[in-house]
Design a protein around this motif. Structure first.
Motif: not given
Length: 60
Positions: A3-4, A6
């Motif tokens: 998620e970091e 994206k």
């Protein structure tokens, strides 16, 4: 980490050459990747297998 960066599960799964369902099961801890696939995931995140899958950080 995913998620970091994206990335969706589907995007990362495609990069790794596996299905989104397979990646989801790995991320949820419901399936274990092969050692080679775990290394590929660790390399993608510039990390270690231990840190990603066991939450352990080692200083070599």
């Amino acid at each position: 980490m995913r998620e970091e960066k994206k990335l969706s599960q589907k995007e990362l799964a495609k990069i790794l050459g596996i299905t989104q369902q397979a990646y989801s099961r790995i991320e949820l801890g419901k399936a274990k990747p092969s050692l080679s696939k775990a290394k590929e995931i660790a390399d993608f995140f510039n990390s270690t297998i231990e840190e990603i899958f066991f939450g352990e950080k080692f200083n070599y």
